[in-house]
Scaffold this active site. Structure first.
Site, PDB file in Angstrom:
ATOM      1  N   LYS A 166     -25.626   9.120 -23.853  1.00 18.38           N
ATOM      2  CA  LYS A 166     -24.705   8.419 -22.962  1.00 18.38           C
ATOM      3  C   LYS A 166     -23.919   9.385 -22.068  1.00 18.38           C
ATOM      4  O   LYS A 166     -24.480  10.305 -21.480  1.00 18.38           O
ATOM      5  CB  LYS A 166     -23.782   7.523 -23.797  1.00 18.38           C
ATOM      6  CG  LYS A 166     -24.549   6.465 -24.587  1.00 18.38           C
ATOM      7  CD  LYS A 166     -23.633   5.594 -25.408  1.00 18.38           C
ATOM      8  CE  LYS A 166     -24.433   4.565 -26.203  1.00 18.38           C
ATOM      9  NZ  LYS A 166     -23.569   3.715 -27.045  1.00 18.38           N
ATOM     10  N   LYS A 167     -22.604   9.182 -21.973  1.00 19.77           N
ATOM     11  CA  LYS A 167     -21.812   9.969 -21.035  1.00 19.77           C
ATOM     12  C   LYS A 167     -21.764  11.437 -21.432  1.00 19.77           C
ATOM     13  O   LYS A 167     -21.791  12.320 -20.563  1.00 19.77           O
ATOM     14  CB  LYS A 167     -20.384   9.401 -20.957  1.00 19.77           C
ATOM     15  CG  LYS A 167     -19.490  10.160 -19.989  1.00 19.77           C
ATOM     16  CD  LYS A 167     -18.073   9.605 -19.970  1.00 19.77           C
ATOM     17  CE  LYS A 167     -17.173  10.423 -19.059  1.00 19.77           C
ATOM     18  NZ  LYS A 167     -15.784   9.913 -19.043  1.00 19.77           N
TER      19      LYS A 167
ATOM     20  N   SER B 202     -18.846  10.989 -12.885  1.00 19.49           N
ATOM     21  CA  SER B 202     -19.935  10.340 -13.614  1.00 19.49           C
ATOM     22  C   SER B 202     -19.947   8.846 -13.325  1.00 19.49           C
ATOM     23  O   SER B 202     -18.905   8.193 -13.281  1.00 19.49           O
ATOM     24  CB  SER B 202     -19.776  10.567 -15.131  1.00 19.49           C
ATOM     25  OG  SER B 202     -18.531  10.070 -15.583  1.00 19.49           O
TER      26      SER B 202
ATOM     27  N   LYS C  17     -21.838  -2.446 -12.170  1.00 28.26           N
ATOM     28  CA  LYS C  17     -20.556  -2.483 -12.871  1.00 28.26           C
ATOM     29  C   LYS C  17     -19.538  -1.535 -12.255  1.00 28.26           C
ATOM     30  O   LYS C  17     -18.330  -1.753 -12.397  1.00 28.26           O
ATOM     31  CB  LYS C  17     -20.769  -2.132 -14.349  1.00 28.26           C
ATOM     32  CG  LYS C  17     -21.657  -3.117 -15.096  1.00 28.26           C
ATOM     33  CD  LYS C  17     -21.814  -2.701 -16.547  1.00 28.26           C
ATOM     34  CE  LYS C  17     -22.709  -3.684 -17.310  1.00 28.26           C
ATOM     35  NZ  LYS C  17     -22.906  -3.273 -18.717  1.00 28.26           N
ATOM     36  N   GLU C  18     -20.018  -0.483 -11.632  1.00 22.20           N
ATOM     37  CA  GLU C  18     -19.153   0.499 -10.989  1.00 22.20           C
ATOM     38  C   GLU C  18     -19.510   0.514  -9.497  1.00 22.20           C
ATOM     39  O   GLU C  18     -20.452   1.193  -9.095  1.00 22.20           O
ATOM     40  CB  GLU C  18     -19.353   1.876 -11.613  1.00 22.20           C
ATOM     41  CG  GLU C  18     -18.999   1.898 -13.085  1.00 22.20           C
ATOM     42  CD  GLU C  18     -19.535   3.128 -13.809  1.00 22.20           C
ATOM     43  OE1 GLU C  18     -18.973   3.487 -14.846  1.00 22.20           O
ATOM     44  OE2 GLU C  18     -20.523   3.731 -13.321  1.00 22.20           O
TER      45      GLU C  18
ATOM     46  N   ASP D 146     -13.597  10.181 -13.896  1.00 20.93           N
ATOM     47  CA  ASP D 146     -14.385   8.959 -13.884  1.00 20.93           C
ATOM     48  C   ASP D 146     -14.572   8.513 -12.443  1.00 20.93           C
ATOM     49  O   ASP D 146     -13.804   8.895 -11.547  1.00 20.93           O
ATOM     50  CB  ASP D 146     -13.701   7.866 -14.701  1.00 20.93           C
ATOM     51  CG  ASP D 146     -13.742   8.151 -16.198  1.00 20.93           C
ATOM     52  OD1 ASP D 146     -14.566   8.984 -16.621  1.00 20.93           O
ATOM     53  OD2 ASP D 146     -12.930   7.557 -16.938  1.00 20.93           O
TER      54      ASP D 146
ATOM     55  N   ASP E 204     -26.290   8.303 -13.855  1.00 28.41           N
ATOM     56  CA  ASP E 204     -27.085   8.141 -15.069  1.00 28.41           C
ATOM     57  C   ASP E 204     -28.037   6.955 -14.977  1.00 28.41           C
ATOM     58  O   ASP E 204     -28.896   6.793 -15.835  1.00 28.41           O
ATOM     59  CB  ASP E 204     -26.172   7.978 -16.285  1.00 28.41           C
ATOM     60  CG  ASP E 204     -26.597   8.890 -17.429  1.00 28.41           C
ATOM     61  OD1 ASP E 204     -27.254   9.908 -17.162  1.00 28.41           O
ATOM     62  OD2 ASP E 204     -26.273   8.565 -18.582  1.00 28.41           O
TER      63      ASP E 204
ATOM     64  N   ASP F 278     -14.675  12.413 -26.048  1.00 31.82           N
ATOM     65  CA  ASP F 278     -13.629  13.233 -25.444  1.00 31.82           C
ATOM     66  C   ASP F 278     -12.687  13.814 -26.507  1.00 31.82           C
ATOM     67  O   ASP F 278     -12.377  15.011 -26.486  1.00 31.82           O
ATOM     68  CB  ASP F 278     -12.845  12.405 -24.423  1.00 31.82           C
ATOM     69  CG  ASP F 278     -12.486  11.020 -24.952  1.00 31.82           C
ATOM     70  OD1 ASP F 278     -12.763  10.734 -26.125  1.00 31.82           O
ATOM     71  OD2 ASP F 278     -11.927  10.209 -24.180  1.00 31.82           O
TER      72      ASP F 278
END
Length: 1137
Positions: free
Chosen positions: A610-611, A384, A390-391, A635, A420, A833
């Site tokens: 969101k996630k 994801s 940012k990633e 991740d 996303d 989680d």
């Protein structure tokens, strides 16, 4: 471009749907499921010169009277009729699968599902035949720009003896039209050119599609319907004596391999039982010499705490009752918190796996499996990502490469990446990764590379030739290193490449608009309105988020996107040769796992969760496309460090008793942490201590990444109960069960209310459950599947299946369903989680903690103080939300074991310890300033109790370090950061949670100022970067107050006529205890080489002045007799407070 009402095609849906799909869709129409239903009518898709696609109805076209070359293609949905049957040709199947892998599918709420054929996915050249946009020969038909059909090696497939090259669409047109080859004008003889001969030696028979008998008797399929007109699957299975197809379970027939039918065993079962049975995993208890003293010390400290607190309650300090009251309340809470944390640690265990036994059971050739086709279940791996800024895409791409190179049967692996943000940058980065995998994955297999993340592999310092046996390793490594460097350049250059490309196309559109305005004599002063679109490599608009956001193309408003980057591989190995690549891959399997890019639909007004919402979208899409019974989520910055990690987890799932395991949690390991681990980023006390201890109870909690799930458990079902199932189903091992066999309260007709209106998704549930069962190779296995059941090749993807996957990732799909409430990842908490794992444990499932000799996964963690505090703030906020929700362990069911319940209680309660911790950190300072202590006199019994508790704590720490394998320094760093986070982030989380629950106010603690790192070459430069945040205020106040209190008390004691050193030493000792714990925090404020930011001095001065004025107002100096005498004498005196 093809437009689909519900099922896709390429330029035209000339291949009709199978009876299986018609039965599903007809049943859906009859049931009246919720959600938008598209009618079967003619849909026209127009591709304009600007790359936009406009769908028009037949009426629109009739009225316009325009049938020019702009209308490149159209789609006709034909109602199902007896003569409308699919071709059963391997050539047509390969062509359909090639088309699917070359198409970008888009769709969503109230929109048509489109398949956009992409001849070019990225600007660089693509070679692997599995990948979209791979190079190939052009179709020989005149006025056709399509690509000829290809096989697994990328070689052209010619369906006629004349070797006339033809694309999929032209081939289907020719067969449905005259049936003649356009080249030689002779009839097609498909049977002579089927290049895929069914293999029955492995004990697997092909299934006819539901609604078709073995002889393709369509009239019989119509008779196989129940009273409601729906297809009777059980009757079809019985009458055709078929096996389960997609995915697919099969029990070999009696005496198929010459076994004695009187022995009561079947072919595969008998063969397996001829060998001595061995377990796949073992449970290793902690040595008694360590765990017995550990439990004894826990008991002693528990008793000592009872006596100590009793003494404290009975012996009040009448001189400072307020000080005594605050201290006793804090100590009672600390005792309660310690019990919650300590009791679940009473049963730690270790586990080990045997990979050689796993290989012997599932991958070895045998008389019933001469080719050695794997019998392991499939695994879907989820990655994801949300924001390429940012990633970094390069990090995500390296994670994908480590997944594609995992040591697991290639045909059993499917990788899904969830974007996303819907960014074209991520899409093209994933396409580049898939292209580079063509070299990287076979290179890893050839030379047994570890780790299989290229960035980490090439960063290893040491001799790369160690343990390498091939003589060409150095040459291959040099070449692959050069290719990887070029790959990084392409990835890092993608932002500029996309920007330049988009600017060029947008400028072209502006020129067209200007020309049009001149031709129409429009007002030249009128501004040109051309949207600043983001363009793909093939010269069309990107359907996701544009750089300049607009309607239907922003982060929260875009269509669902699905691209099969790498189509499913063939079921048998595809060996390379010396001429194919720049590296000699002779006798090396060059297949790549299936790889899918997914960006779920987002629309304004919908809560996308969101996630958790993104993960649930992947669960549904993967169920439709691959339906792996197990799911491993990572991740984007966590890559596979041990290529055998999936096999390690499979040892537990496939072992005796593994049917009630909901997930396998792997420990999180990190790279790039400073050697001293100043802020306890490795968190080894939790991962190697607490989680290992929970493994001996009901299992570790789910911590967000590095976790292998059982798909059936994610669907919200209870663990199977073989005894109860056996009472209702005579032989559950011979076939997949229905969902209501596991949940009697579940009405099969109401499946859409739980899982949504996708019948393909509902039908996949029992298949995934069956495939996830352990192997029934031992009499003790009461609930398993027969050997050889999963050797059947998976069905190739078709456009209908991919279109269904697009529909299940739409924003409306979860409406009025139980997704996020009972099914999938649970919504409503920042820490989704922990809640998801709790729900599974609450239903009676258990989990396993898998610690491998070589770390399974590795990732990155923030080493900056501010980033670390905000990370802990997010976790603590989620825990507070859990405490105030129905997921509080107080409300758990009876299936949740006692110690597991205490562990989940501690998860929700630990942030509240910060309230008492902050008070307790101020108590030493208040004691020094007031001249009082928490006890009136230092009684001998008080000191004995205190010494006993302290010694027990030290002994417990030493023994815990012994059985968990952590270091003393790591334990001490954890204790220090516990106080730092407890006085900052945890307190903020409690305040935020209380305001949200009581007043409905949500507070976000964000950075207020930022500074740039000075040394970019230093990998730990971020450690010294100081970013001011309000979370730093409480620890600064605590440190300053204690320092001031020690100075004031020392001065007062020195100048006192009767010094009371005992009280000063007692208060100073506890103040120093606080300051020692805050040392990493103070060091973080100093920055590099003592360069403390000005903001720290400003806040320190303001806090010191405020505290001084506050103390003077509370306890003003009183004029005593000596002072009064001095005043009368005309002198002055100084008096300490």
């Amino acid at each position: 471009m093809a437009s689909l009402s519900h099922n896709p095609s390429k330029k035209a849906l000339r291949s009709p749907r199978s009876p299986r799909e018609r039965d599903r869709n007809n049943g859906r129409d009859r049931d009246g499921d919720s959600g938008p239903q598209n009618t079967r009518n003619i849909k026209f898709a127009r591709r304009t010169s600007s790359g936009r696609y406009v769908s028009l109805s037949r009426d629109d076209l009739d009225m316009s009277g325009e049938l020019s070359g702009d209308y490149m293609n159209y789609t006709v949905h034909i109602p199902p009729t007896p003569d409308n049957q699919p071709m059963e040709s391997s050539v047509a199947t390969k062509a359909e699968e090639q088309y699917v892998s070359n198409s970008l599918f888009t769709g969503g709420f109230n929109s048509v599902t489109r398949a956009h054929l992409m001849d070019k996915v990225i600007e660089s050249e693509v070679n692997h035949p599995q990948m979209a946009g791979s190079k190939g020969s052009a179709c020989a038909m005149s006025a056709c720009d399509g690509k000829a059909m290809r096989d697994e090696r990328g070689q052209d497939v010619a369906p006629c003896e004349c070797r006339f090259k033809i694309c999929r669409d032209c081939f289907m047109d020719a067969q449905k039209g005259t049936g003649l080859c356009p080249g030689c004008k002779e009839p097609y003889k498909l049977g002579d050119y089927d290049d895929e001969v069914p293999e029955f030696s492995n004990g697997a028979l092909p299934l006819p599609a539901p609604g078709m008998s073995v002889m393709n008797n369509n009239n019989k399929s119509l008779a196989m319907r129940n009273q409601n007109g729906e297809f009777d699957h059980n009757r079809w299975l019985f009458e055709t004596q078929g096996t389960y197809g997609y995915g697919n379970a099969y029990w070999p027939k009696d005496d198929m391999y010459g076994d004695d039918p009187d022995d009561g065993l079947r072919g595969g079962m008998a063969e397996t039982l001829d060998k001595p049975w061995k377990p796949l995993s073992r449970r290793i208890p902690i040595p008694a010499a360590v765990i017995s003293p550990y439990r004894l010390l826990v008991l002693i400290r528990f008793i000592g705490l009872g006596f100590f607190l009793t003494w404290r309650v009975r012996h009040q300090n009448s001189d400072a009752i307020w000080l005594w009251g605050m201290s006793i309340v804090c100590e009672l809470w600390f005792a309660f918190s310690w019990i919650l944390d300590q009791l679940p640690k009473l049963c730690p265990i270790n586990r080990s796996t045997d990979l050689s036994v796993l290989r012997d059971k599932f991958d070895m050739p045998s008389p019933s499996n001469p080719t050695g086709r794997s019998d392991l279940p499939g695994v879907d791996l989820f990655v994801s990502t949300a924001d390429p800024e940012k990633e970094p895409p390069l990090v995500t791409a390296n994670t994908i490469l480590s997944i594609l190179a995992v040591d697991f049967p290639v045909e059993k692996v499917a990788c899904y990446v969830s974007d996303d943000g819907g960014a074209l940058l991520t899409f093209e980065a994933m396409a580049e990764a898939a292209s580079f995998a063509d070299l990287w994955v076979p290179f890893c297999r050839k030379h047994d590379i570890e780790p299989r993340n290229p960035e980490s592999y090439f960063s290893i310092k040491g001799d790369p030739t160690k343990n390498k046996s091939r003589s060409d390793f150095v040459k291959d490594r040099r070449r692959i290193k050069r290719e990887y460097d070029e790959f990084k350049v392409r990835i890092n250059g993608l932002p500029d490449s996309i920007r330049r490309r988009s600017d060029a196309f947008n400028a072209r559109e502006e020129m067209k608009m200007l020309k049009h305005m001149r031709e129409t004599a429009a007002d030249p002063m009128e501004p040109i309105k051309v949207p600043k679109a983001t363009w793909m490599a093939d010269g069309t608009h990107w359907p996701g988020t544009w750089t300049v956001g607009t309607t239907d193309h922003s982060k929260g408003d875009h269509a669902g996107i699905l691209q099969v980057m790498l189509k499913p591989p063939s079921s048998d190995p595809l060996l390379g040769c010396a001429e194919d690549k720049i590296i000699d891959f002779t006798d090396i399997d060059i297949r790549l796992p299936m790889f899918v890019y997914v960006s779920r639909e987002k629309r304004p007004g919908y809560d996308h969760n969101k996630k958790a919402g993104a993960m649930n979208a992947l669960v549904r899409a993967s169920a439709v496309l691959s339906n792996g019974p197990f799911i491993l989520n990572l991740d984007c910055d966590h890559y596979i460090y041990n290529c055998k990690a999936v096999r390690e987890g499979m040892c537990f799932m496939m072992d005796l008793g593994g049917e009630d395991i909901c997930y396998i949690q792997f420990p999180q390991r990190f790279e790039g942490i400073d050697p001293s681990d100043r802020y306890a980023n490795n968190n080894t006390v939790f991962f190697d201590g607490n989680m290992r201890a929970l493994d001996g109870v009901q299992g570790p909690v789910y911590v967000g990444t590095g976790c292998m799930f059982r798909r059936f458990a994610l669907y919200g079902f209870d663990p199977p109960q073989p005894d109860k199932i056996a009472q209702t189903v005579p032989d559950p091992e011979t076939h997949a069960l229905r969902p209501n066999d596991f949940d009697p309260d579940l009405d099969v007709n109401l499946l859409p209310k739980r899982f949504g209106n996708s019948t393909i998704l509902s039908d996949s549930i029992p298949i995934a459950e069956f495939q996830g069962r352990p192997l029934a190779d031992h009499p003790m296995v009461k609930y398993g599947r027969p050997p050889g059941a999963l050797r059947v090749p998976r069905e190739p993807l078709d456009a209908t299946t991919v279109a269904e996957a697009v529909s299940v990732i739409s924003c409306w799909y979860e409406d009025k369903t139980e997704w996020g409430d009972r099914v999938g990842w649970i919504y409503g908490s920042v820490t989704e989680d922990v809640v998801t794992g709790y729900r599974m444990h609450n239903r009676g499932w258990r989990s396993v903690y898998c610690i491998t000799k070589r770390d399974a996964f590795r990732g990155s963690a923030p080493i900056n103080l501010t980033d670390r505090l905000h990370q802990v703030l997010r976790w603590a906020t989620g825990s507070v939300e859990i405490f105030f929700s129905r997921n509080n362990a107080f409300l758990g069911s009876k299936r949740l074991r006692l110690l597991q319940r205490l562990a989940y209680l501690n998860v929700g309660i630990y942030p509240f310890t910060s309230i008492f911790l902050i008070v307790y950190c101020f108590l030493p300072a208040l004691s020094l300033l007031s001249g009082q202590f928490i006890v009136q006199t230092l009684d001998v019994l008080f000191l004995i109790y205190l010494l006993l508790i302290t010694l027990c704590l030290i002994g417990l720490a030493i023994l815990e370090v012994k059985w968990s394998g952590i270091g003393l320094e790591e334990w001490w760093r954890n204790e220090q950061f516990w106080l730092i986070s407890g006085t900052s982030a945890h307190l903020a989380a409690v305040l935020q949670g209380l305001l949200k629950v009581i007043a409905g106010i949500e507070i976000s603690f964000t950075l207020t100022s930022k500074a740039a790192a000075e040394d970019e070459d230093d990998i730990f430069a971020d450690l010294y970067l100081v970013k001011w945040t309000s979370l730093m205020i409480p620890p600064i106040v605590i440190a300053l107050v204690n320092i001031i209190a020690i100075a004031v008390a020392f001065s007062r004691t020195v100048y006192s006529s009767v010094p009371q050193w005992s009280k000063f030493i007692g208060g100073a000792f506890f103040s120093m205890w606080v300051l020692v714990h805050l040392y990493p925090f103070a060091k973080g404020l100093m920055g590099r080489r003592g360069k403390t930011p000005t903001i720290v001095f400003v806040w320190s001065g303001l806090i010191a002045i405020t505290l001084s004025l506050l103390w003077i107002s509370i306890s003003p100096p009183s004029g005593g007799q000596p002072a009064a005498g001095a005043a009368q004498a005309g002198g002055s005196s100084f008096q300490f407070p």
